[in-house]
Design a protein around this motif. Structure first.
Motif, PDB file in Angstrom:
ATOM      1  N   GLU A 121     -45.196 -45.901  -0.045  1.00  0.00           N
ATOM      2  CA  GLU A 121     -46.505 -45.611   0.553  1.00  0.00           C
ATOM      3  C   GLU A 121     -46.708 -46.462   1.807  1.00  0.00           C
ATOM      4  O   GLU A 121     -47.211 -45.974   2.823  1.00  0.00           O
ATOM      5  CB  GLU A 121     -47.601 -45.876  -0.476  1.00  0.00           C
ATOM      6  N   LEU A 122     -46.285 -47.724   1.766  1.00  0.00           N
ATOM      7  CA  LEU A 122     -46.385 -48.594   2.952  1.00  0.00           C
ATOM      8  C   LEU A 122     -45.531 -48.026   4.078  1.00  0.00           C
ATOM      9  O   LEU A 122     -45.937 -48.012   5.240  1.00  0.00           O
ATOM     10  CB  LEU A 122     -45.929 -50.021   2.619  1.00  0.00           C
ATOM     11  N   GLY A 123     -44.313 -47.572   3.712  1.00  0.00           N
ATOM     12  CA  GLY A 123     -43.422 -46.964   4.704  1.00  0.00           C
ATOM     13  C   GLY A 123     -44.081 -45.767   5.374  1.00  0.00           C
ATOM     14  O   GLY A 123     -44.018 -45.600   6.600  1.00  0.00           O
ATOM     15  N   ARG A 124     -44.753 -44.948   4.580  1.00  0.00           N
ATOM     16  CA  ARG A 124     -45.425 -43.734   5.112  1.00  0.00           C
ATOM     17  C   ARG A 124     -46.534 -44.128   6.082  1.00  0.00           C
ATOM     18  O   ARG A 124     -46.686 -43.539   7.150  1.00  0.00           O
ATOM     19  CB  ARG A 124     -45.994 -42.932   3.938  1.00  0.00           C
ATOM     20  N   ARG A 125     -47.303 -45.152   5.696  1.00  0.00           N
ATOM     21  CA  ARG A 125     -48.440 -45.554   6.547  1.00  0.00           C
ATOM     22  C   ARG A 125     -47.982 -46.269   7.821  1.00  0.00           C
ATOM     23  O   ARG A 125     -48.580 -46.091   8.881  1.00  0.00           O
ATOM     24  CB  ARG A 125     -49.390 -46.449   5.747  1.00  0.00           C
ATOM     25  N   VAL A 126     -46.915 -47.059   7.708  1.00  0.00           N
ATOM     26  CA  VAL A 126     -46.389 -47.747   8.906  1.00  0.00           C
ATOM     27  C   VAL A 126     -45.770 -46.729   9.859  1.00  0.00           C
ATOM     28  O   VAL A 126     -45.893 -46.852  11.082  1.00  0.00           O
ATOM     29  CB  VAL A 126     -45.368 -48.851   8.498  1.00  0.00           C
ATOM     30  N   GLU A 127     -45.136 -45.709   9.307  1.00  0.00           N
ATOM     31  CA  GLU A 127     -44.549 -44.610  10.121  1.00  0.00           C
ATOM     32  C   GLU A 127     -45.638 -43.927  10.946  1.00  0.00           C
ATOM     33  O   GLU A 127     -45.485 -43.696  12.146  1.00  0.00           O
ATOM     34  CB  GLU A 127     -43.884 -43.608   9.167  1.00  0.00           C
ATOM     35  N   ALA A 128     -46.780 -43.634  10.289  1.00  0.00           N
ATOM     36  CA  ALA A 128     -47.908 -42.976  10.983  1.00  0.00           C
ATOM     37  C   ALA A 128     -48.459 -43.888  12.077  1.00  0.00           C
ATOM     38  O   ALA A 128     -48.806 -43.445  13.175  1.00  0.00           O
ATOM     39  CB  ALA A 128     -48.996 -42.640   9.973  1.00  0.00           C
ATOM     40  N   TYR A 129     -48.478 -45.208  11.785  1.00  0.00           N
ATOM     41  CA  TYR A 129     -48.975 -46.189  12.760  1.00  0.00           C
ATOM     42  C   TYR A 129     -48.033 -46.244  13.964  1.00  0.00           C
ATOM     43  O   TYR A 129     -48.471 -46.308  15.116  1.00  0.00           O
ATOM     44  CB  TYR A 129     -49.063 -47.547  12.050  1.00  0.00           C
ATOM     45  N   SER A 170     -46.068 -43.855  15.065  1.00  0.00           N
ATOM     46  CA  SER A 170     -46.119 -42.601  15.846  1.00  0.00           C
ATOM     47  C   SER A 170     -47.256 -42.614  16.855  1.00  0.00           C
ATOM     48  O   SER A 170     -47.201 -41.934  17.881  1.00  0.00           O
ATOM     49  CB  SER A 170     -46.290 -41.399  14.909  1.00  0.00           C
ATOM     50  N   GLY A 171     -48.297 -43.381  16.564  1.00  0.00           N
ATOM     51  CA  GLY A 171     -49.443 -43.416  17.484  1.00  0.00           C
ATOM     52  C   GLY A 171     -49.348 -44.531  18.506  1.00  0.00           C
ATOM     53  O   GLY A 171     -50.285 -44.757  19.271  1.00  0.00           O
ATOM     54  N   MET A 172     -48.221 -45.232  18.547  1.00  0.00           N
ATOM     55  CA  MET A 172     -48.074 -46.359  19.482  1.00  0.00           C
ATOM     56  C   MET A 172     -47.418 -45.940  20.783  1.00  0.00           C
ATOM     57  O   MET A 172     -46.748 -44.913  20.842  1.00  0.00           O
ATOM     58  CB  MET A 172     -47.198 -47.451  18.842  1.00  0.00           C
ATOM     59  N   GLN A 208     -42.500 -49.138  19.534  1.00  0.00           N
ATOM     60  CA  GLN A 208     -42.732 -48.096  18.514  1.00  0.00           C
ATOM     61  C   GLN A 208     -41.439 -47.731  17.773  1.00  0.00           C
ATOM     62  O   GLN A 208     -41.472 -47.399  16.588  1.00  0.00           O
ATOM     63  CB  GLN A 208     -43.343 -46.843  19.144  1.00  0.00           C
ATOM     64  N   HIS A 209     -40.289 -47.825  18.472  1.00  0.00           N
ATOM     65  CA  HIS A 209     -39.018 -47.492  17.814  1.00  0.00           C
ATOM     66  C   HIS A 209     -38.741 -48.469  16.664  1.00  0.00           C
ATOM     67  O   HIS A 209     -38.304 -48.078  15.588  1.00  0.00           O
ATOM     68  CB  HIS A 209     -37.857 -47.526  18.818  1.00  0.00           C
TER      69      HIS A 209
END
Length: 558
Positions: free
Chosen positions: A428-436, A438-440, A445-446
């Motif tokens: 779940e942390l991985g999913r939320r950090v991924e979304a964060y 993508s918006g950078m 961001q990479h």
């Protein structure tokens, strides 16, 4: 295009024997490779289905364990970059006592993911910046994932449930038995203010033979030896603890005594005996029935102790002596003599029993409900878990699992919040950090996105160790699908694969300490960043002269 000026080859900066590695190829990628070796070594030992490692250390002692803290302590890692990881893992061990393996695996995976970015030309400082931003985001999101907390006041059932996941990762199949033993022992010594709970108050005594089902908790201390004198059992006894030897006092300097006749010789020994008898009579008159001695006990002293019906136990370890003084609430005395009422302790039962084939001495305080409980007894300050098992290695491993369990209680007292286990929180942390990520904007961001995929290593390892590589990938895909749905934060890996390899962690009471996860993520990121920020390695020549030439093993054989 600028002209490349060739460097002088004979320029010597360091002493003879120095090694200097620098640049991306020689230093950074080589460090990442070393760290990966270490993380791959302990990865197969992660989770309930982790494999054991058989380690023989430099002293020839044999360990069979899946506990990462023990593995890295006994394997002497010499690579400087891998040592950074070992230090991070040891910091986690001393702070939380659990999730040491997670630190090494996560740091190894973070470096593995960064390798690709570095080879493509991204500067290490960009990767470091991205990782640090992702770490801050992950820790902030972790706070929101807490589903429940440990209820107070603690009960055996609630403690046992909280301990099961931590113990199951070490001893899968025995977690019910072990967690109830640890919970019982911890509750027996829990002070009025739980914040003062001392890990040292839960002791483990290993006795070969029997099976784990024969293990039990004793409210007090168990010593693997018999009392010295003839008195083997005393109840409701006053106790005195001596750190000095119970013997005739020896003078510090050598003295010569001139004896003229036989009568003088008799008087000389007689005086010594009288003096010793007077001391022990004073001790007996003060009501003392049990003596704990921290050093040797002379034969004459033993004779008088038996005559006055005083039980005497020899405890040679000064740490154990300190603990036993805490159990009976006595002050250790450095001189031989009758104790004052404040210095003497009290014990309900002092007895010698047989466990398996071994004779052991037990000092315990009675608990409400025990036979002979009168109500005025002190609350015990130490509980001992008596472990039974077939082999010494198995007993050692059980002790390590119990040690982890007690440390988990300590960390849950500091912070009682719990998060879903079974790899659900990391995914779940991985999913939320991924979304964060993508918006950078910008190159960082990479690195943030790589951080998100690195967090996936925890559920992936759990699934691979339990179900194999191919099935592990399938399970991970199903988990991603379930986490994308609303309210899917608690889906984790089902290591028994009863349905499709996934389960709702909160339903099955698979919960981990939030504080342990927080520290693990923080330390893993710091270790990875430390390795990435190194751009050259300078190794001096090891100290010491030339090695002594070794002779052939069969030099004297004809």
């Amino acid at each position: 295009m600028s002209l490349k000026v060739p460097k002088a080859n004979n320029l010597q900066l360091f002493k003879e024997g120095y090694k200097h590695l620098q640049g991306l190829e020689d230093a950074v990628l080589r460090n990442i490779q070393a760290v990966n070796e270490l993380s791959d070594l302990v990865r197969t030992s992660f989770g309930p289905n982790g494999r054991n490692k058989l380690i023989i250390n430099h002293l020839g002692r044999l360990f069979v364990t899946s506990d990462a803290a023990t593995i890295i302590r006994e394997v002497e890692v010499v690579h400087p970059a891998a040592k950074l990881l070992v230090m991070a893992s040891q910091a986690q061990e001393s702070e939380m006592g659990d999730a040491t393996n997670m630190v090494i695996i996560l740091a190894g995976e973070l470096l593995k993911k960064s390798e690709n970015l570095l080879v493509m030309g991204l500067h290490p400082s960009e990767v470091i910046k991205g990782y640090q931003l992702a770490c801050i985001k992950a820790l902030a999101e972790l706070e929101n994932l807490s589903t429940s907390s440990l209820p107070t006041p603690f009960t055996q059932e609630s403690l046992s449930t909280a301990l099961k996941p931590a113990i199951a990762s070490k001893q899968y199949g025995c977690e019910d038995m072990l967690s109830s033993l640890v919970a019982e022992a911890a509750l027996a010594v829990m002070p009025k203010n739980p914040k003062n709970f001392n890990v040292d108050n839960v002791r483990v005594v290993k006795i070969m033979g029997g099976s784990l089902a024969g293990s039990k908790v004793v409210q007090g201390m168990v010593f693997g030896r018999e009392p010295e004198g003839i008195v083997k059992k005393v109840s409701n006894a006053k106790v005195v603890v001596f750190t000095s030897a119970l013997d005739v006092a020896q003078t510090e300097t050598k003295g010569t005594v001139l004896l003229k006749n036989a009568e003088e010789m008799l008087n000389f020994t007689h005086g010594e005996e009288k003096h010793l008898e007077k001391i022990f009579k004073e001790i007996a008159d003060s009501g003392v029935k049990v003596i704990i001695a921290g050093s040797s006990i002379g034969e004459l002293a033993l004779h008088y102790l038996n005559r006055f019906n005083i039980a005497v136990l020899k405890v040679l370890s000064k740490f154990e002596l300190r603990r036993v003084a805490r159990v009976v609430n006595a002050t250790p005395l450095a001189r031989m003599g009758a104790p004052t009422p404040e210095e003497a302790g009290y014990v309900d039962v002092f007895e010698t029993t047989e466990i398996g084939g071994d004779r052991v001495t037990v000092l315990r305080q009675l608990a409400p409900g025990d036979e002979g409980y009168s109500g005025h007894t002190e609350k015990t300050r130490t509980a001992t878990i008596v472990l039974r098992g077939a082999t010494a290695n198995h007993l050692d491993d059980l002790e390590r699992a119990i040690d982890d369990g007690v440390n988990v209680i300590k960390s849950l007292i500091k912070d009682p919040r719990l998060v879903p286990g079974a790899g659900a929180t990391e995914l779940e942390l991985g999913r939320r950090v991924e979304a964060y990520g993508s918006g950078m904007k910008g190159l960082a961001q990479h690195a943030v996105k790589r951080y998100a995929t690195a967090l996936e290593v925890i559920p992936r390892t759990l699934a691979e160790n339990a179900l194999g590589g191919a099935e592990g990938n399938e399970v991970l895909s199903r988990l991603w699908a379930k986490h994308e749905q609303k309210g899917g934060e608690a889906w984790g890996v089902d290591i028994e694969a009863e349905e499709d390899g996934t389960l709702q962690a909160t339903e099955f009471k698979i919960l981990d300490s939030l504080a342990a996860k927080q520290w693990a993520i923080k330390l893993a990121t710091e270790a990875a960043v430390s390795v990435l920020s190194v751009d050259s390695i300078i190794m001096s020549k090891p100290a010491g002269g030339p090695k002594v030439p070794q002779q052939a093993g069969n030099w004297d054989e004809d």
